[in-house]
Design a protein around this motif. Structure first.
Motif, PDB file in Angstrom:
ATOM      1  N   ARG A   3       1.001  -1.381   0.129  1.00  0.00           N
ATOM      2  CA  ARG A   3      -0.211  -0.055  -0.218  1.00  0.00           C
ATOM      3  C   ARG A   3       0.805   1.168   0.340  1.00  0.00           C
ATOM      4  O   ARG A   3       1.867   1.285   0.625  1.00  0.00           O
ATOM      5  N   ARG A  73      -6.834   3.253  -0.878  1.00  0.00           N
ATOM      6  CA  ARG A  73      -7.118   1.915  -1.508  1.00  0.00           C
ATOM      7  C   ARG A  73      -5.294   2.217  -2.263  1.00  0.00           C
ATOM      8  O   ARG A  73      -4.831   1.207  -3.147  1.00  0.00           O
ATOM      9  N   THR A  75      -2.085   1.855  -4.510  1.00  0.00           N
ATOM     10  CA  THR A  75      -1.165   0.360  -4.243  1.00  0.00           C
ATOM     11  C   THR A  75       0.221   1.783  -4.713  1.00  0.00           C
ATOM     12  O   THR A  75      -0.094   2.930  -5.130  1.00  0.00           O
TER      13      THR A  75
END
Ligand code: AMP
Length: 512
Positions: A3, A73, A75
């Protein structure tokens, strides 16, 4: 997939602590968690510059991209892809398209991620100090010595491939990194020594070479192609045809050489340094300057010969390779010395020929690219200044009871007083200690536990090797390796050297 928030948190933790060890641990913990292929993305993020380099996004576009921000959310791959596309945008309407892409990225990011992204894009996270921390973190994550990581990074020119090798294959993986022809490396640097004897005492048996007062050149040769780089790795091939010719005349086909280019007179003595530098200032070779000031190339190291990297080989082996690889007239004159006397004799001879001094190099030492290791020691002719003693410290140990450490000042014609620029107790004989203790006590104006202040009357001739920048003294300069040569009773304090003289000397040193 890692993440992006993980990177942001780690970076925040590193910024929040002043402890180098904690910074290293935080980076190392993240590096260990990364998946294959992520090192190349994340290391540059943590070092403060995305792998795409500068993204040329104007500040206004960043500001208008700020969004309320959602749940995290993203990455690291998402961010990398977004940067890749920003970098690739060109042509009509590019500003508009960049702004849109940026907004799309920012809506998916939390406020702290947005803040990190903005600072990453502006370049605000870039800090020189982080590089060293990251290097140590790679070593910690892979459990290998930091020196091995540093060495590999010097040759690779980037940390990510080095980190990958270290994490995948440990020390063995790092050994594959070495010098490559046509890829310049930062040159090895030298430390000063007081004199030839002191340098020999530090080195043991050594190679003692002429120290030529020219300009450093690193020469790469592959067949008929030659490139010449300066000390700061700027390419200067076109300006130095003699250096190129020396490389082409060398028997070896592929080479990396380290050396000095210098303008010599017909009798072999050097022209002043400034004259040699005139040849470097030109973009192109021009026949008139070249004819007036021909350069000679003297190589003193060989980092690679006929495809074999030699950086890790001891100096003795590199010198042997150098002597095989290039013509004898392009090898820097040197002797192998075992005693201080031998080194001192070679030094005196080098000075008589007009050279700057000698380099004393430990025979067993590897080539430490980019480092100022202790294995190359420079010995230069000492300068002297006539300075005034402003105060003296009581000696300790064998010198207890004598006034020993002299506070030295240069005359300040503007201010009317004296400016302190060094201390020394070196070079004083017992007879001098006795004499000066008497003389200073007769001139005492004040004292505390350690220091006796005196009327600034006694002039002393001080030898020193360099003047360096120093935060310790109000003039911002300090003498390096200062030692007493003799007292100058023939001189009054009004005839001592001035701070302007010192400053001029300092500037002439800094000019090189
Ligand atoms: P300095 O500039 O005084 O710190 O001295 C280091 C510089 O001396 C190097 O960067 C070289 O440009 C120069 N130099 C001259 N002769 C030699 C030699 N034999 N070995 C290494 N460096 C040398």
């Amino acid at each position: 997939m890692t993440r992006f928030a993980d990177v942001v948190e780690t970076s925040g933790r590193v910024a929040a602590t002043a402890s180098r060890r904690e910074k290293i641990e935080a980076f190392a913990a993240l590096l260990r968690r990364l998946e294959p292929g992520e090192l190349e993305i994340v290391i540059p993020f943590l070092s403060g510059e995305p792998r795409q380099g500068r993204l040329s996004v104007p500040f206004a576009a960043l500001r208008s991209a700020q969004a309320p921000g959602g749940e995290s959310r993203l990455t690291v791959q998402d961010v990398d892809r977004a940067f890749e596309s920003l970098k690739g945008m060109r042509g009509k309407g590019v500003a508009q398209r960049r702004a849109t892409a940026l907004r799309e990225l920012f809506v998916r990011a939390t406020p702290s991620e947005q803040d990190f992204l903005a600072r990453l894009i502006i370049g605000e996270l870039r800090q020189g100090a982080l590089e060293g921390v990251m290097l140590d973190a790679v070593a910690a994550a892979a459990d290998v010595p930091a020196a091995d990581v540093r060495r590999a990074a010097t040759f690779a020119g980037a940390l990510a491939p080095v980190a990958r090798a270290a994490l995948e294959a440990g020390t063995a993986g790092l050994r594959h990194f070495s010098v490559q022809v046509m890829r310049p490396v930062m040159p090895m640097l030298a430390q000063p020594a007081a004199d030839a004897q002191a340098a020999m005492a530090a080195c043991g048996t050594a190679l003692v070479e002429w120290k030529l007062d020219g300009a450093r050149v690193q020469v790469h040769k592959e067949g008929a192609q030659v490139k010449v780089f300066t000390r700061s790795l700027n390419e200067v091939t076109a300006a130095l045809p003699e250096v190129v010719a020396a490389a082409l005349a060398a028997p070896a086909q592929s080479l990396i050489l380290d050396g000095e280019a210098i303008a010599l007179r017909p009798d072999g003595s050097p022209h002043p340094f400034q004259d040699t530098m005139r040849r470097f200032g030109r973009k192109k070779d021009d026949a008139d300057t070249r004819d007036g000031l021909p350069l000679s190339a003297f190589f003193f190291d060989c980092l690679l010969a006929d495809g074999h990297p030699l950086v890790d080989a001891p100096l003795e082996a590199r010198r042997a390779a150098l002597e095989r690889a290039v013509l004898p007239e392009n090898v820097t004159p040197a002797v192998r010395a075992a005693t201080g006397e031998q080194a001192a004799a070679f030094y005196e001879d080098a000075l008589r020929r007009g050279h700057e001094g000698v380099m004393v190099k430990s025979l067993g030492s590897p080539y430490e690219a980019g480092r100022r290791g202790g294995t190359w020691l420079k010995v230069k002719r000492a300068h002297t200044l006539d300075l005034v003693v402003l105060a003296v410290e009581w000696g300790s140990g064998r010198r207890k009871g004598w006034l020993s450490n002299l506070h030295l000042g240069a005359r300040d014609p503007a201010g009317g007083g004296f400016v302190m620029l060094g201390k020394t107790f070196k070079g004083l004989t017992d007879a001098m200690l006795e004499w000066q203790t008497r003389e200073f006590l007769a001139r005492e104006t004040a004292r505390d536990e350690w220091i006796v202040r005196v009327r600034p009357e006694l002039v002393v001739e001080i030898a020193f090797n360099d003047i360096q920048k120093s935060p310790h003294y109000p003039c911002g300069m300090a003498l390096r390796f200062a030692r007493v040569k003799r007292y100058r009773p023939d001189k009054a304090a009004t005839q001592a050297d001035t701070i302007d003289t010192v400053r001029r000397l300092f500037e002439s040193q800094a000019g090189r």
